[in-house]
Design an enzyme around this catalytic site. Structure first.
Site, PDB file in Angstrom:
ATOM      1  N   THR A  50       1.477 -12.507   9.416  1.00 17.84           N
ATOM      2  CA  THR A  50       2.195 -12.119  10.639  1.00 17.84           C
ATOM      3  C   THR A  50       2.427 -13.311  11.572  1.00 17.84           C
ATOM      4  O   THR A  50       3.458 -13.389  12.242  1.00 17.84           O
ATOM      5  CB  THR A  50       1.442 -11.000  11.378  1.00 17.84           C
ATOM      6  OG1 THR A  50       0.042 -11.333  11.457  1.00 17.84           O
ATOM      7  CG2 THR A  50       1.568  -9.673  10.650  1.00 17.84           C
ATOM      8  N   ALA A  96      42.973  44.089  -6.533  1.00 19.01           N
ATOM      9  CA  ALA A  96      41.646  43.742  -7.063  1.00 19.01           C
ATOM     10  C   ALA A  96      41.725  43.440  -8.553  1.00 19.01           C
ATOM     11  O   ALA A  96      42.520  44.030  -9.275  1.00 19.01           O
ATOM     12  CB  ALA A  96      40.691  44.900  -6.809  1.00 19.01           C
ATOM     13  N   TYR A 108      33.456  32.031  -4.480  1.00 19.73           N
ATOM     14  CA  TYR A 108      33.540  30.572  -4.421  1.00 19.73           C
ATOM     15  C   TYR A 108      34.934  30.184  -3.967  1.00 19.73           C
ATOM     16  O   TYR A 108      35.925  30.535  -4.613  1.00 19.73           O
ATOM     17  CB  TYR A 108      33.254  29.940  -5.797  1.00 19.73           C
ATOM     18  CG  TYR A 108      33.582  28.462  -5.793  1.00 19.73           C
ATOM     19  CD1 TYR A 108      32.862  27.595  -4.964  1.00 19.73           C
ATOM     20  CD2 TYR A 108      34.620  27.943  -6.552  1.00 19.73           C
ATOM     21  CE1 TYR A 108      33.180  26.240  -4.894  1.00 19.73           C
ATOM     22  CE2 TYR A 108      34.944  26.584  -6.492  1.00 19.73           C
ATOM     23  CZ  TYR A 108      34.212  25.746  -5.656  1.00 19.73           C
ATOM     24  OH  TYR A 108      34.535  24.419  -5.589  1.00 19.73           O
ATOM     25  N   ARG A 129       0.807  -1.224   0.000  1.00 21.36           N
ATOM     26  CA  ARG A 129       0.000   0.000   0.000  1.00 21.36           C
ATOM     27  C   ARG A 129       0.840   1.274   0.000  1.00 21.36           C
ATOM     28  O   ARG A 129       0.329   2.360  -0.212  1.00 21.36           O
ATOM     29  CB  ARG A 129      -0.964  -0.022   1.208  1.00 21.36           C
ATOM     30  CG  ARG A 129      -2.027  -1.093   1.095  1.00 21.36           C
ATOM     31  CD  ARG A 129      -2.699  -1.382   2.433  1.00 21.36           C
ATOM     32  NE  ARG A 129      -1.889  -2.266   3.282  1.00 21.36           N
ATOM     33  CZ  ARG A 129      -2.268  -2.717   4.474  1.00 21.36           C
ATOM     34  NH1 ARG A 129      -3.433  -2.341   4.979  1.00 21.36           N
ATOM     35  NH2 ARG A 129      -1.485  -3.514   5.186  1.00 21.36           N
TER      36      ARG A 129
END
Ligand code: UD1
Ligand code: CA
Length: 505
Positions: free
Chosen positions: A97, A446, A389, A28
């Site tokens: 069972t 930079a 990153y 099920r």
């Protein structure tokens, strides 16, 4: 010594063994995955059941596996340290069972002698069952001298469960499965929870007599009740008011319902431990997670896997932390994703940060917005605050990583390492082409692309020289006298636009 440990004055017998049923198909669920391995709060549901069984038994725990036996066994072996000692038996064909419990006979009744006086039987799909309920069930079983004691509960919607049929004086008569029930039985709200304590001797004697004469042609374990009644053995039922504990997961809907209850329990656990949650309903915490006192969790926080959060932390909205260790006094700002990372005391991360596997953010370091770290250590007091990153990188202490810095760690074949030593300063928009090292105290200008190591305290620049041409801009403006001002453009007529066409724009 407890006299119940003695059998016939000779054989030392443990009190309780357990059988956990985990062989069924779980049709099920409509899933490729075995039902008992579906996670609830991050652990396979079987884990909870076996844990309870392990905690309350002082004897064997036998897990019956069958459907997808390899996968279920692999999980059990993985959790060996938590569950040992336990036995695995295989129910090759799932015939119900009752038949499943019978598979445990060789372990629990070797040579016809039970290894324990009593046996707890638990369905593997009831992860909300608690130790205290099982202990009460065992106590009642002992006190009433029963051969069988079953856990029952009243459910508002009992559909799918075995109904408990009682006699005139309230005594248990039988359990009728949903599929076999007539209208009167279907109207019963008291259900069998699938948790039983049985006298071992009675159990295996009775199991041999169960017949599969029912709608499913299966050997039903609850038929033990009828057999006990017939054979004059005492059967008692213990009805619990905690009906959520008895939820058996048969479908995805049940799985969601169980997750909801489990989340509620986990949140209560941490609220009681001094964790603040601004909106507990939207806070999701898996079972293995630990959270320190005075930590504040904002709405929509998810804490998953093997995660430890320290004390006095703040984790803001919509952040997720998975398999990570977070020290004390750490702030994780909104919308951050932390997976397989370590963050030390006093550090701040986010908003919109992503820490991937192997990332270490040392004490008081800062990882800002739109910064991704992978297999990277950011040293104590260092900062990578904007749009960067850093992959396969070791960053020393008190380093400044300028906005837009990228480590080029992948050459299409291999991952290479970048080293940035203490007190270095990396200017904005720098690419560091690995393998490369920026040594202690060095400055990178930079906009540089760094392909060679930078010596200590040096300045590295790799951009082209800037040249200024005095008066160039004003001369240019003067050469275009008709250039419309912004306000003239907005009022421009079709004819003025036409006029512009030939001009150099
Ligand atoms: C079972 C009970 C029902 C009870 C309900 C409680 C039976 C016949 N019915 O129904 O009275 O109300 O649980 O949740 O017992 N399993 C095996 N081998 C098998 C069949 C099942 O190991 O051959 C295992 C399953 O993996 C599962 C457990 O037994 O963990 C219960 O099986 P399931 O099919 O879910 O039984 P229910 O129909 O829910
Ligand atoms: Ca079930």
């Amino acid at each position: 010594m407890d006299p119940s440990l003695l059998n016939g004055g000779e054989l030392l017998m443990k009190k309780v063994s357990a059988v956990v049923l985990a062989a069924g198909h779980g049709t099920r669920m409509r899933s490729k995955r075995a039902k008992v391995l579906h996670p609830v709060a991050g652990r396979p549901m079987l884990w909870y059941v076996v844990s309870v069984a392990r905690q309350i038994t002082d004897g064997h725990v036998v897990v019956v596996i069958g459907h997808q036996a390899d996968h279920v066994q692999a999980f059990l072996e993985q959790s060996k340290s938590e569950f040992d000692p336990f036995d695995i038996v295989v129910q090759a064909k799932q015939m119900g069972t009752g038949h499943a419990v019978q598979q445990g006979q060789a372990v629990l009744m070797p040579n016809g002698q039970p290894v324990s006086r009593n046996c707890l039987i638990v369905n593997g799909d009831t992860p909300l069952l608690t130790r205290s309920t099982v202990e009460r069930l065992l106590a009642q079983h002992d006190e009433t001298n029963a051969v069988l004691t079953i856990l029952t509960t009243d459910l508002p919607d009992p559909k799918g469960y075995g109904r408990v049929v009682r006699g005139e004086t309230g005594e248990l008569v039988k359990v009728v499965e949903d599929r076999d029930a007539g209208p009167t039985e279907r109207a019963i709200h008291e259900v069998n929870a699938g948790i039983y304590v049985a006298d071992s001797q009675f159990l295996f004697m009775a199991l041999a007599r169960i017949q599969p004469d029912n709608a499913q042609r299966e050997y039903y374990l609850p038929d033990l009740i009828g057999l006990a009644v017939t054979h004059g053995g005492r059967v008692t039922g213990m009805k619990t008011l905690e009906n959520s504990e008895c939820l058996g997961v048969n479908s995805r809907e049940h799985l969601a319902a169980v997750e909801r209850v489990m989340q509620q329990r986990i949140r209560t656990r941490w609220l009681e431990q001094g964790v603040t949650m601004l909106d507990p309903q939207t806070t999701f915490i898996e079972d293995r997670v630990t959270v320190g006192q005075d930590t504040v969790l904002y709405p929509g926080v998810t804490l998953e896997g093997q995660t430890e959060i320290g004390t006095d932390c703040v984790i803001r909205s919509s952040s997720r932390v998975t398999n990570s260790v977070v020290g004390n006094v750490v702030t994780i700002e909104d919308h951050s994703v932390i997976d397989g990372a370590m963050i030390e005391e006093g550090a701040t991360v986010g908003p919109f940060a992503r820490l991937r596997a192997g990332s270490i953010v040392r004490s008081n370091a800062q990882v800002g917005n739109f910064v991704e770290l992978k297999n990277t250590e950011l040293g104590a007091g260092s900062k990578a605050n904007h749009l960067s990153y850093l992959g396969d990188t070791s960053v020393g202490q008190r380093v400044n990583i300028g906005a837009g810095t990228i480590t080029c760690n992948y050459d299409g074949f291999r991952k290479e390492h970048t080293i940035i030593e203490d007190e270095a300063f990396i200017g904005s928009d720098t690419q560091l082409v690995a393998p490369v090292k920026v040594q202690k105290g060095a400055v990178v200008g930079a906009g540089s692309t760094i392909t060679q190591d930078v010596p200590p305290d040096a300045l590295a620049l790799s951009r082209s020289q800037q040249s200024n041409r005095e008066g160039w801009a004003s001369r240019r403006r003067a050469s275009y006298p008709e250039t419309p001002t912004p306000s003239a453009t907005s009022k421009s007529t079709p004819s003025s636009r036409k006029k512009k066409k030939g001009s150099h724009e």
